[in-house]
Design an enzyme around this catalytic site. Sequence first.
Site, PDB file in Angstrom:
ATOM      1  N   LYS A 164      40.597  42.863  26.921  1.00  0.00           N
ATOM      2  CA  LYS A 164      41.318  43.965  26.286  1.00  0.00           C
ATOM      3  C   LYS A 164      42.244  43.410  25.206  1.00  0.00           C
ATOM      4  O   LYS A 164      43.157  42.637  25.512  1.00  0.00           O
ATOM      5  CB  LYS A 164      42.125  44.739  27.336  1.00  0.00           C
ATOM      6  CG  LYS A 164      42.943  45.892  26.748  1.00  0.00           C
ATOM      7  CD  LYS A 164      43.621  46.712  27.832  1.00  0.00           C
ATOM      8  CE  LYS A 164      44.789  45.989  28.452  1.00  0.00           C
ATOM      9  NZ  LYS A 164      45.616  46.891  29.300  1.00  0.00           N
ATOM     10  N   GLU A 180      40.075  55.020  33.317  1.00  0.00           N
ATOM     11  CA  GLU A 180      40.969  54.008  33.886  1.00  0.00           C
ATOM     12  C   GLU A 180      42.202  54.702  34.445  1.00  0.00           C
ATOM     13  O   GLU A 180      42.940  55.356  33.709  1.00  0.00           O
ATOM     14  CB  GLU A 180      41.371  53.004  32.805  1.00  0.00           C
ATOM     15  CG  GLU A 180      42.391  51.970  33.262  1.00  0.00           C
ATOM     16  CD  GLU A 180      42.907  51.122  32.108  1.00  0.00           C
ATOM     17  OE1 GLU A 180      44.103  50.738  32.141  1.00  0.00           O
ATOM     18  OE2 GLU A 180      42.128  50.840  31.175  1.00  0.00           O
ATOM     19  N   THR A 198      46.695  48.677  34.631  1.00  0.00           N
ATOM     20  CA  THR A 198      48.049  48.156  34.857  1.00  0.00           C
ATOM     21  C   THR A 198      48.114  47.401  36.178  1.00  0.00           C
ATOM     22  O   THR A 198      49.095  47.480  36.918  1.00  0.00           O
ATOM     23  CB  THR A 198      49.107  49.278  34.811  1.00  0.00           C
ATOM     24  OG1 THR A 198      48.759  50.244  33.823  1.00  0.00           O
ATOM     25  CG2 THR A 198      50.469  48.710  34.421  1.00  0.00           C
TER      26      THR A 198
END
Length: 206
Positions: free
Chosen positions: A130, A43, A70
């Site tokens: 998540k 990621e 993000t």
Amino acid sequence: MEEINSLEKIQKERLVAVIRTQTKEKFFSIASTLLENDFTVIEVTLTTPNAMEIIEELSLRKNAVIGAGTVVNAEQAKKAIRSGATFIVSPYFDRETAQYLSEYQIPYIPGCMTVKEMAEAMKYGCELLKLFPASQFSSKIINDIKGPLPDIKIMPTGGVDSSNAKDWLKSGSFAVGIGSEITKVFDEKGKQGLIKYIQKLLNNIK
């Protein structure tokens, strides 16, 4: 099709490297070491300088599964997909982003802390969520959440490291995200130290 492939790969590998660095060069040093040692799901956090360029270049690597992290809105998600990202991770759930990504069958993995947030995200098609920050919980929470939401898929991130990753997975996590520890090992022990860390981590998990 991308959604199926990305999620299947994440489930198979069980580990996602969540990397954030101050320079593009350092990111490539860490990412190359990971990929060369069978740690293939990465990621790329958008708070890293030149993140879109990193995604574009890494997505061309053989066997690499590259996502963007993000991501806080649909516009960022769109740019990340165009750069080659095959999954999108956010610190929180954003409905517009979820709706946009569902049109292209790209996995959207938003950060959630409560059952209500998780149920809302699932309603908009999020298959994997998540748990963030995982440092605020123990691995026992996975079973607790699966009581009311038995079909939920959870990836704890934030506070997950080599000392507790196995516990999170044994508790029923779909996968785990490990970030700061990877960068710390590289900073303190260099490439060879990171290689040893990866080998030990993968052996412990798999």
